[in-house]
Design an enzyme around this catalytic site. Sequence first.
Site, short mmCIF file in Angstrom:
data_model
loop_
_atom_site.label_atom_id
_atom_site.label_comp_id
_atom_site.label_asym_id
_atom_site.label_seq_id
_atom_site.Cartn_x
_atom_site.Cartn_y
_atom_site.Cartn_z
N ASN A 175 -13.45 -14.54 -29.86
CA ASN A 175 -12.07 -15.01 -29.61
C ASN A 175 -11.50 -14.42 -28.31
OD1 ASN A 175 -11.67 -12.36 -30.27
ND2 ASN A 175 -10.20 -12.75 -31.94
N ASP A 176 -12.36 -13.82 -27.47
CA ASP A 176 -12.02 -13.30 -26.15
C ASP A 176 -11.36 -11.93 -26.18
OD1 ASP A 176 -12.37 -13.80 -23.38
OD2 ASP A 176 -10.23 -14.16 -23.16
N HIS A 220 3.99 3.22 -5.41
CA HIS A 220 4.72 2.35 -4.49
C HIS A 220 6.10 2.88 -4.15
CE1 HIS A 220 5.82 -1.33 -2.45
NE2 HIS A 220 6.86 -1.49 -3.24
N ASP A 274 8.72 -0.78 7.01
CA ASP A 274 10.08 -0.90 6.49
C ASP A 274 10.67 0.49 6.30
OD1 ASP A 274 9.26 0.08 3.85
OD2 ASP A 274 8.31 -1.86 3.64
N LYS A 301 12.94 -4.61 7.71
CA LYS A 301 12.29 -5.71 7.00
C LYS A 301 13.17 -6.31 5.92
CE LYS A 301 9.08 -5.12 3.75
NZ LYS A 301 7.80 -4.79 3.09
N ARG A 340 12.47 -9.01 2.65
CA ARG A 340 11.46 -9.76 1.90
C ARG A 340 12.12 -10.93 1.18
NH1 ARG A 340 6.35 -9.35 0.30
NH2 ARG A 340 6.10 -7.24 1.16
N ASP A 346 1.17 1.97 5.91
CA ASP A 346 1.81 1.42 4.71
C ASP A 346 1.10 1.99 3.49
OD1 ASP A 346 3.66 0.00 3.29
OD2 ASP A 346 3.10 -1.97 4.07
#
Length: 317
Positions: free
Chosen positions: A37-38, A130, A169, A192, A194, A218
């Site tokens: 069933n994955d 991040h 940025d 910058k 986005r 970056d």
Amino acid sequence: MRDIAVFSGHAHPELAREVCAHLGVPLSPTRVSRFANDCLEVQLQANCRERDVFLIQPLVKPVQEHLVELLLMCDAARGASASRITVVMPHYSYARSDKKDAPRISLGGRLVADLLVAAGASRVLAMTLHSPQVHGFFSVPVDHLHALRELAAHFRQYDLTRTTVVSPDLGNAKEAAAFARMLGAQVAAGAKQRFADDRVSINSVIGEVAGRDVIVLDDEIAKGSTVLELLERLRELGPRSIRVACTHGLFADRALKRIGEQPDVLEIVCTNTVPVAEEERTDKLRILTVAPALAEAVRRIHNGESVSALFDAPRTE
């Protein structure tokens, strides 16, 4: 090293083997099978009882597959009575989902952190998240490493007397400033905006760039739209040379090829926090290893020694 067990998922076993080689311990085997069933099933094929267990798995494409694999590894270690479970996550892709900047939007960075803790993680070892606030999404201790020392060691082979480190940025400017101090260089940053995941606008570059050797820094390069937009602004200012550097070289959507095709880009430097397929590499690419840093952090965590003394990013004034 006694009482330590290191396992790897399928995301980046080469890095896990390199970390284990530096530690002088074997990489314990992991069996991952798939039901009809994955659904996935994970078995850790080494004793975990009352041992210090480290699970190495960056969240890279296919992210959801590797995330579920990591969660099942945590659950298996907890069920096997591990004394402590440390998730070694060189790249936390959901860290980009770190703010509520639109109505009814999910915060994946916090949710996935909660899932890891619920699955049994008692500590996290990450590299170059991040944004700083992602650290606070975890309710367990987080050791946050960076790759600035590895990148700086590489760039010190060049003449740095006329070098400017450029952040794409203002959000990454603090990291760029710390890196510039390590090199004795100047720092600049792009302004910058986005508009979408692959559409950005950089109106200007704040700092001295004309006639200087530029290192674009970056935290990660995914589709490369930010770097390519920044290169356009830099060309208008007339730098003497351009090199591109990042910690996480994701290079989605032919980003590595598109950046490498820029004639004024002399070099693209990244680390091996994520795997880069051989067929996608170019002559301009340089991949630096972070395995020694991860191994030393694992050793210090296991021995109860300070990690921050070695790996904290230099503080800005």
